[in-house]
Design an enzyme around this catalytic site. Sequence first.
Site, PDB file in Angstrom:
ATOM      1  CE  LYS A  96      -4.148  10.588  -7.394  1.00  0.00           C
ATOM      2  NZ  LYS A  96      -4.520   9.664  -6.304  1.00  0.00           N
ATOM      3  CB  THR A 116      13.606   4.009  -0.002  1.00  0.00           C
ATOM      4  OG1 THR A 116      13.483   3.152  -1.152  1.00  0.00           O
ATOM      5  CG2 THR A 116      14.771   4.944  -0.186  1.00  0.00           C
TER       6      THR A 116
HETATM    7  P1  NDP Z   1       4.228   5.709  -5.186  1.00  0.00           P
HETATM    8  O1  NDP Z   1       4.889   5.218  -6.415  1.00  0.00           O
HETATM    9  O2  NDP Z   1       4.305   7.142  -4.816  1.00  0.00           O
HETATM   10  O3  NDP Z   1       4.829   4.877  -3.919  1.00  0.00           O
HETATM   11  C1  NDP Z   1       4.966   3.499  -3.974  1.00  0.00           C
HETATM   12  C2  NDP Z   1       5.430   2.955  -2.623  1.00  0.00           C
HETATM   13  O4  NDP Z   1       5.432   1.525  -2.722  1.00  0.00           O
HETATM   14  C3  NDP Z   1       6.849   3.371  -2.216  1.00  0.00           C
HETATM   15  O5  NDP Z   1       6.884   3.563  -0.825  1.00  0.00           O
HETATM   16  C4  NDP Z   1       7.677   2.140  -2.621  1.00  0.00           C
HETATM   17  O6  NDP Z   1       8.832   1.960  -1.822  1.00  0.00           O
HETATM   18  C5  NDP Z   1       6.697   1.032  -2.305  1.00  0.00           C
HETATM   19  N1  NDP Z   1       6.939  -0.228  -3.022  1.00  0.00           N
HETATM   20  C6  NDP Z   1       6.811  -0.444  -4.365  1.00  0.00           C
HETATM   21  N2  NDP Z   1       7.051  -1.744  -4.642  1.00  0.00           N
HETATM   22  C7  NDP Z   1       7.322  -2.359  -3.464  1.00  0.00           C
HETATM   23  C8  NDP Z   1       7.645  -3.689  -3.098  1.00  0.00           C
HETATM   24  N3  NDP Z   1       7.725  -4.668  -4.012  1.00  0.00           N
HETATM   25  N4  NDP Z   1       7.858  -3.986  -1.788  1.00  0.00           N
HETATM   26  C9  NDP Z   1       7.762  -3.004  -0.855  1.00  0.00           C
HETATM   27  N5  NDP Z   1       7.475  -1.709  -1.134  1.00  0.00           N
HETATM   28  C10 NDP Z   1       7.255  -1.395  -2.426  1.00  0.00           C
HETATM   29  O7  NDP Z   1       2.718   5.211  -5.303  1.00  0.00           O
HETATM   30  P2  NDP Z   1       1.418   5.848  -4.598  1.00  0.00           P
HETATM   31  O8  NDP Z   1       1.700   6.042  -3.163  1.00  0.00           O
HETATM   32  O9  NDP Z   1       0.934   7.014  -5.382  1.00  0.00           O
HETATM   33  O10 NDP Z   1       0.311   4.690  -4.805  1.00  0.00           O
HETATM   34  C11 NDP Z   1       0.429   3.448  -4.124  1.00  0.00           C
HETATM   35  C12 NDP Z   1      -0.798   2.587  -4.405  1.00  0.00           C
HETATM   36  O11 NDP Z   1      -1.971   3.160  -3.849  1.00  0.00           O
HETATM   37  C13 NDP Z   1      -1.062   2.414  -5.902  1.00  0.00           C
HETATM   38  O12 NDP Z   1      -1.192   1.029  -6.108  1.00  0.00           O
HETATM   39  C14 NDP Z   1      -2.370   3.156  -6.133  1.00  0.00           C
HETATM   40  O13 NDP Z   1      -3.133   2.549  -7.135  1.00  0.00           O
HETATM   41  C15 NDP Z   1      -3.046   3.050  -4.781  1.00  0.00           C
HETATM   42  N6  NDP Z   1      -3.994   4.163  -4.544  1.00  0.00           N
HETATM   43  C16 NDP Z   1      -5.320   3.857  -4.296  1.00  0.00           C
HETATM   44  C17 NDP Z   1      -6.252   4.863  -4.063  1.00  0.00           C
HETATM   45  C18 NDP Z   1      -7.702   4.521  -3.796  1.00  0.00           C
HETATM   46  O14 NDP Z   1      -8.571   5.412  -3.920  1.00  0.00           O
HETATM   47  N7  NDP Z   1      -8.023   3.307  -3.408  1.00  0.00           N
HETATM   48  C19 NDP Z   1      -5.869   6.304  -4.087  1.00  0.00           C
HETATM   49  C20 NDP Z   1      -4.435   6.502  -4.312  1.00  0.00           C
HETATM   50  C21 NDP Z   1      -3.561   5.466  -4.540  1.00  0.00           C
HETATM   51  P3  NDP Z   1      10.227   2.760  -2.151  1.00  0.00           P
HETATM   52  O15 NDP Z   1      10.031   4.143  -1.631  1.00  0.00           O
HETATM   53  O16 NDP Z   1      11.257   1.987  -1.410  1.00  0.00           O
HETATM   54  O17 NDP Z   1      10.394   2.702  -3.643  1.00  0.00           O
END
Ligand code: NDP
Length: 277
Positions: free
Chosen positions: A69, A157
């Site tokens: 994206k 973070t």
């Molecule tokens: P990113 O990788 O950009 O962000 C992931 C986020 O999750 C970060 O804030 C990260 O924190 C946090 N995180 C990851 N693991 C953990 C954990 N164990 N505990 C707490 N926080 C955690 O991902 P996206 O934002 O692009 O996507 C997130 C989800 O949304 C995905 O699962 C995706 O499939 C879903 N999604 C669904 C859509 C839909 O149409 N239903 C559309 C778009 C996305 P940190 O910054 O600290 O690493």
Amino acid sequence: MPTSLNRYAVIGNPVEHSLSPQIQRMFAEQTGIAMTYEKCHAELDKFTEAVQQFRKQGGKGMNITLPFKEQAFELADILSPRAELARAVNVFLFTENGKILGDNTDGFGLVRDLQHNHHCVLEDKAILLLGAGGSARGCLGPLLDEYPREIIIANRTLKKAQALADEFQRFGSVRACGYDDEYVLDPEDGFDLIINTTSASIQGEMPPLANHIIADGGICYDLMYGLSENPFLDWADSESADIIADGLGMLVEQAAESFHVWHGIRPDTGSVLAGLR
Ligand code: NDP
């Protein structure tokens, strides 16, 4: 038989699991628009080449899914205001004069699912947004457009949450904090809506939330869908949230908005969502 002029695709890596072809085919059938919609797997370093090849073969538009994206945002010649704000693109429209128009319908899809399918009122509501990644960024603008009382962004973070809050506070009341902050541990009146945008659910985990932070009539929403186990939604259930929802509705609503970008027609989503469930 649709001509190549009506060719669309979703591009990603991996893309095999994508429900988009199924959803778009149902929209096409419902509206009587002749089109094909396929899955396009691109190598991680060959996104641009794969898009250009699809376009040369007569493609008219694409959906873009993980992890492309941000690259799609860079590749677009023209950006919609919501794509500009999200800094990510999930829809391409290839224009007749050879340009790539980039749009972002994810945040729209979330808000539409909340309001239209779950009858959720966002105005004056206290929202807790978990996570500060790409999807959180995409959802913030459309959520703030609905005039919530405040949005608290909580993230592992902290500096990522802070950067988002700094950028979006010109549109409304947005604050950043960690999960151990008193705003999250002990909110004054509880949160009306908690949205999990983290990818923790895929790992079988959830952010460390305190109990009793959901307001009466509160909603818990996870962007993830299709998981057999979802710790966040289980927690919401044990905390007696009024509405508990996964992101399937968001997926269908963002797809309908993509369909609208391509064809100027908004399909009915209720029957498609019911069919998928
Ligand atoms: P990113 O990788 O950009 O962000 C992931 C986020 O999750 C970060 O804030 C990260 O924190 C946090 N995180 C990851 N693991 C953990 C954990 N164990 N505990 C707490 N926080 C955690 O991902 P996206 O934002 O692009 O996507 C997130 C989800 O949304 C995905 O699962 C995706 O499939 C879903 N999604 C669904 C859509 C839909 O149409 N239903 C559309 C778009 C996305 P940190 O910054 O600290 O690493």
